[in-house]
Design a protein around this motif. Structure first.
Motif, PDB file in Angstrom:
ATOM      1  N   LEU A  64      38.058  28.059 -16.624  1.00  0.00           N
ATOM      2  CA  LEU A  64      37.714  29.436 -16.259  1.00  0.00           C
ATOM      3  C   LEU A  64      37.627  29.583 -14.736  1.00  0.00           C
ATOM      4  O   LEU A  64      38.069  30.586 -14.169  1.00  0.00           O
ATOM      5  N   PHE A  65      37.072  28.592 -14.083  1.00  0.00           N
ATOM      6  CA  PHE A  65      36.965  28.565 -12.631  1.00  0.00           C
ATOM      7  C   PHE A  65      38.359  28.636 -12.003  1.00  0.00           C
ATOM      8  O   PHE A  65      38.597  29.411 -11.076  1.00  0.00           O
ATOM      9  N   ASP A  67      41.097  29.775 -13.492  1.00  0.00           N
ATOM     10  CA  ASP A  67      41.670  31.079 -13.831  1.00  0.00           C
ATOM     11  C   ASP A  67      41.178  32.176 -12.899  1.00  0.00           C
ATOM     12  O   ASP A  67      41.913  33.121 -12.599  1.00  0.00           O
ATOM     13  N   ASP A  68      39.932  32.053 -12.433  1.00  0.00           N
ATOM     14  CA  ASP A  68      39.365  33.038 -11.519  1.00  0.00           C
ATOM     15  C   ASP A  68      39.867  32.863 -10.089  1.00  0.00           C
ATOM     16  O   ASP A  68      39.631  33.726  -9.245  1.00  0.00           O
ATOM     17  N   HIS A  69      40.525  31.764  -9.810  1.00  0.00           N
ATOM     18  CA  HIS A  69      41.013  31.464  -8.456  1.00  0.00           C
ATOM     19  C   HIS A  69      42.471  31.009  -8.517  1.00  0.00           C
ATOM     20  O   HIS A  69      42.811  29.912  -8.102  1.00  0.00           O
ATOM     21  N   THR A  70      43.325  31.892  -9.041  1.00  0.00           N
ATOM     22  CA  THR A  70      44.732  31.540  -9.242  1.00  0.00           C
ATOM     23  C   THR A  70      45.484  31.311  -7.938  1.00  0.00           C
ATOM     24  O   THR A  70      46.572  30.735  -7.952  1.00  0.00           O
ATOM     25  N   GLU A 148      33.557  27.615  -3.364  1.00  0.00           N
ATOM     26  CA  GLU A 148      33.284  28.641  -4.372  1.00  0.00           C
ATOM     27  C   GLU A 148      32.170  28.138  -5.282  1.00  0.00           C
ATOM     28  O   GLU A 148      32.191  26.984  -5.694  1.00  0.00           O
TER      29      GLU A 148
END
Length: 166
Positions: A64-65, A67-70, A148
């Motif tokens: 998820l991490f 995916d949030d920082h593609t 992050e």
């Protein structure tokens, strides 16, 4: 004289908290006394259930991490009980089960190699070095390396896995 040395060691063991070993898995116990709680043996199937669920949770959170920082070159891979989190050009985190020791091992580009024992009373994986929880240490290192914030709910996952395995 041997008798007095043995008596001194026995006295220290009764007064000071100690790591109690069961096989190679260790659990924190209080001072030895007649009212001390019994040592809890971590069954093999329980260790595997809790360790596997912990690594699955870490994988899910790291994916998820990512995916949030593609825009970042980060990658997560989990296979054969080994979880890798690659932070391009900065380092790789490796987490894996160590079944003979009933531990989870972490190799961090910042903290180095660490081993974690399951503390049944705290329902968390604690570093054998300084008793820092696995989720806290990993979140801090990932945050420092990736700039992050991230969090892990290892305590909740362990608690749930223990309830399901009993």
């Amino acid at each position: 004289e041997p008798r007095s040395a043995m008596a001194a060691v026995a006295m220290l063991m009764r007064r000071a908290p100690a790591w109690v070993g069961v096989g190679r898995a260790r659990f924190l116990a209080g001072p030895a006394s007649s009212s001390a709680p019994p040592v809890i043996v971590l069954e093999e199937h329980t260790y595997h259930a809790v360790a596997s669920r912990t690594l699955e949770h870490l994988q899910e959170r790291l994916e998820l991490f990512c995916d949030d920082h593609t825009d970042q070159e980060w990658d997560v891979d989990f296979s054969g009980d080994v979880l890798n989190f690659v932070v391009e050009e900065r380092g790789t985190f490796v987490l894996n089960k160590q079944s003979p020791n009933k531990q989870i091992w972490l190799s961090s580009p910042l903290s180095g190699p660490l081993r974690f024992d399951l503390d049944l009373s705290r329902r968390d994986w604690l570093s054998t070095r300084d008793h820092t929880p696995l989720g806290t240490l990993l979140a801090d290192d990932v945050h420092k390396l990736c700039d992050e914030p991230i969090s892990f709910s290892v305590h909740e996952v362990v608690d749930e896995a223990l309830r399901q395995s009993s």
